[in-house]
Motif scaffolding. Structure first.
Motif, PDB file in Angstrom:
ATOM      1  N   VAL A   1      13.405  -8.220   3.876  1.00 39.34           N
ATOM      2  CA  VAL A   1      13.368  -6.494   3.971  1.00 39.34           C
ATOM      3  C   VAL A   1      12.629  -6.427   2.992  1.00 39.34           C
ATOM      4  N   HIS A   2      11.452  -5.426   2.230  1.00 35.01           N
ATOM      5  CA  HIS A   2      11.516  -4.707   1.153  1.00 35.01           C
ATOM      6  C   HIS A   2      11.113  -3.695   1.335  1.00 35.01           C
ATOM      7  N   LEU A   3      11.757  -2.870   0.665  1.00 38.30           N
ATOM      8  CA  LEU A   3      11.533  -1.086   0.951  1.00 38.30           C
ATOM      9  C   LEU A   3      11.246  -0.931  -1.469  1.00 38.30           C
ATOM     10  N   VAL A   4       9.645  -0.478  -1.271  1.00 41.41           N
ATOM     11  CA  VAL A   4       9.323  -0.441  -1.894  1.00 41.41           C
ATOM     12  C   VAL A   4       9.219   1.671  -2.541  1.00 41.41           C
ATOM     13  N   GLN A   5       9.538   2.216  -3.340  1.00 40.31           N
ATOM     14  CA  GLN A   5       8.850   4.062  -3.265  1.00 40.31           C
ATOM     15  C   GLN A   5       8.578   3.970  -4.925  1.00 40.31           C
ATOM     16  N   SER A   6       7.850   4.709  -4.585  1.00 39.63           N
ATOM     17  CA  SER A   6       6.934   5.805  -5.178  1.00 39.63           C
ATOM     18  C   SER A   6       7.348   6.290  -6.823  1.00 39.63           C
ATOM     19  N   GLY A   7       7.608   6.178  -8.112  1.00 41.03           N
ATOM     20  CA  GLY A   7       7.476   6.608  -9.269  1.00 41.03           C
ATOM     21  C   GLY A   7       8.057   7.445  -9.608  1.00 41.03           C
TER      22      GLY A   7
ATOM     23  N   THR B   1       7.691   0.385   3.356  1.00 42.42           N
ATOM     24  CA  THR B   1       8.649  -0.875   4.235  1.00 42.42           C
ATOM     25  C   THR B   1       7.994  -1.681   4.358  1.00 42.42           C
ATOM     26  N   SER B   2       8.503  -3.280   4.599  1.00 46.62           N
ATOM     27  CA  SER B   2       7.605  -4.706   4.944  1.00 46.62           C
ATOM     28  C   SER B   2       8.933  -5.739   5.365  1.00 46.62           C
ATOM     29  N   GLY B   3       8.549  -6.388   6.321  1.00 47.13           N
ATOM     30  CA  GLY B   3       9.458  -7.495   6.329  1.00 47.13           C
ATOM     31  C   GLY B   3       9.931  -7.421   7.818  1.00 47.13           C
ATOM     32  N   TYR B   4      10.058  -6.556   8.518  1.00 51.06           N
ATOM     33  CA  TYR B   4      10.908  -6.111   9.599  1.00 51.06           C
ATOM     34  C   TYR B   4       9.637  -5.307  10.620  1.00 51.06           C
ATOM     35  N   THR B   5       9.988  -4.603  12.015  1.00 52.56           N
ATOM     36  CA  THR B   5       9.360  -3.775  12.223  1.00 52.56           C
ATOM     37  C   THR B   5      10.011  -2.976  12.214  1.00 52.56           C
TER      38      THR B   5
ATOM     39  N   SER C   1       1.677   3.517  11.115  1.00 50.14           N
ATOM     40  CA  SER C   1       0.165   2.869  10.194  1.00 50.14           C
ATOM     41  C   SER C   1       0.640   1.988   8.794  1.00 50.14           C
ATOM     42  N   THR C   2       1.405   2.821   7.889  1.00 49.60           N
ATOM     43  CA  THR C   2       1.685   1.838   6.959  1.00 49.60           C
ATOM     44  C   THR C   2       2.829   1.713   6.841  1.00 49.60           C
ATOM     45  N   ASN C   3       3.675   2.262   8.236  1.00 52.69           N
ATOM     46  CA  ASN C   3       5.051   1.533   7.968  1.00 52.69           C
ATOM     47  C   ASN C   3       6.042   1.723   6.923  1.00 52.69           C
ATOM     48  N   THR C   4       5.815   3.195   6.134  1.00 49.69           N
ATOM     49  CA  THR C   4       5.785   4.194   4.997  1.00 49.69           C
ATOM     50  C   THR C   4       6.166   5.137   5.754  1.00 49.69           C
ATOM     51  N   ALA C   5       7.834   5.499   5.628  1.00 55.65           N
ATOM     52  CA  ALA C   5       8.782   6.712   5.018  1.00 55.65           C
ATOM     53  C   ALA C   5       8.604   8.070   3.589  1.00 55.65           C
ATOM     54  N   TYR C   6       8.636   8.993   3.934  1.00 54.49           N
ATOM     55  CA  TYR C   6       8.871  10.536   3.109  1.00 54.49           C
ATOM     56  C   TYR C   6       9.835  10.949   3.168  1.00 54.49           C
ATOM     57  N   VAL C   7      10.234  11.520   1.885  1.00 56.17           N
ATOM     58  CA  VAL C   7      10.492  12.652   1.898  1.00 56.17           C
ATOM     59  C   VAL C   7      10.492  14.000   0.924  1.00 56.17           C
TER      60      VAL C   7
ATOM     61  N   VAL D   1      18.625  10.964  -8.974  1.00 57.85           N
ATOM     62  CA  VAL D   1      17.358   9.416  -8.214  1.00 57.85           C
ATOM     63  C   VAL D   1      17.530   9.678  -6.524  1.00 57.85           C
ATOM     64  N   TYR D   2      16.410   9.413  -5.635  1.00 58.20           N
ATOM     65  CA  TYR D   2      16.581   9.196  -4.320  1.00 58.20           C
ATOM     66  C   TYR D   2      15.999   7.873  -3.725  1.00 58.20           C
ATOM     67  N   TRP D   3      16.826   7.487  -3.408  1.00 66.94           N
ATOM     68  CA  TRP D   3      16.634   6.558  -1.921  1.00 66.94           C
ATOM     69  C   TRP D   3      16.787   6.168  -1.058  1.00 66.94           C
ATOM     70  N   CYS D   4      15.581   5.600   0.241  1.00 62.13           N
ATOM     71  CA  CYS D   4      15.364   5.121   1.089  1.00 62.13           C
ATOM     72  C   CYS D   4      16.220   4.246   0.988  1.00 62.13           C
ATOM     73  N   LEU D   5      16.866   3.780   2.044  1.00 60.26           N
ATOM     74  CA  LEU D   5      17.853   2.433   2.885  1.00 60.26           C
ATOM     75  C   LEU D   5      16.937   2.442   4.551  1.00 60.26           C
ATOM     76  N   ARG D   6      17.559   1.548   4.601  1.00 63.65           N
ATOM     77  CA  ARG D   6      17.299   1.086   5.960  1.00 63.65           C
ATOM     78  C   ARG D   6      18.655   0.789   6.734  1.00 63.65           C
ATOM     79  N   PRO D   7      19.938   0.909   6.971  1.00 67.79           N
ATOM     80  CA  PRO D   7      21.088   0.967   7.650  1.00 67.79           C
ATOM     81  C   PRO D   7      21.204  -0.511   7.787  1.00 67.79           C
ATOM     82  N   PRO D   8      22.506  -0.903   7.375  1.00 67.06           N
ATOM     83  CA  PRO D   8      23.034  -0.927   6.204  1.00 67.06           C
ATOM     84  C   PRO D   8      23.215  -0.563   4.724  1.00 67.06           C
ATOM     85  N   ALA D   9      22.229  -2.114   4.708  1.00 58.39           N
ATOM     86  CA  ALA D   9      22.076  -2.598   3.259  1.00 58.39           C
ATOM     87  C   ALA D   9      20.960  -3.162   2.447  1.00 58.39           C
TER      88      ALA D   9
END
Length: 112
Positions: A1-7, A23-27, A74-80, A92-100
């Motif tokens: 599982v990977h969550l890669v944020q913008s700069g 995001t990648s590596g999961y549904t 379509s791109t498996n991307t979340a935004y805030v 510092v802002y983080w996205c997360l797929r609970p819990p870890a």
């Protein structure tokens, strides 16, 4: 599982900022995505959540009316997106797929 944020972002007070979390590596549609932040010297603060399957969102009362969380299936991307930025939104802002599963964090600085 990977969550890669913008700069990192630098904004003036009153402006808006939009941070992405690819995001990648999961549904993508099977798990909520949360957004949290940590300002200097402060604890973690939960901002909001989205269910990518149906786009349903929940927001912390503190941010109601200023924050929007979206998801692009379509791109498996979340935004805030945070509007009407204030100096105290510097954090510092983080996205997360609970819990870890966490993104790497995005520094947002509000400065004039």
């Amino acid at each position: 599982v990977h969550l890669v944020q913008s700069g990192a972002e630098l904004r003036n007070p009153g402006a808006s900022v939009k941070v992405s979390c690819k995001t990648s590596g999961y549904t993508f549609t099977r798990y909520y995505i949360d957004w949290v932040r940590q300002a200097p010297g402060q604890g973690l603060e939960w901002m909001g959540r989205i269910d990518p399957e149906d786009g349903e969102t929940k927001y912390a009362q503190k941010f109601q009316g200023r924050v929007t969380v979206t998801a692009d299936t379509s791109t498996n991307t979340a935004y805030v997106e945070l509007n009407n930025l204030r100096f105290e939104d510097t954090a510092v802002y983080w996205c997360l797929r609970p819990p870890a599963d966490w993104g790497q964090g995005t520094q947002v600085t509000v400065s004039s």
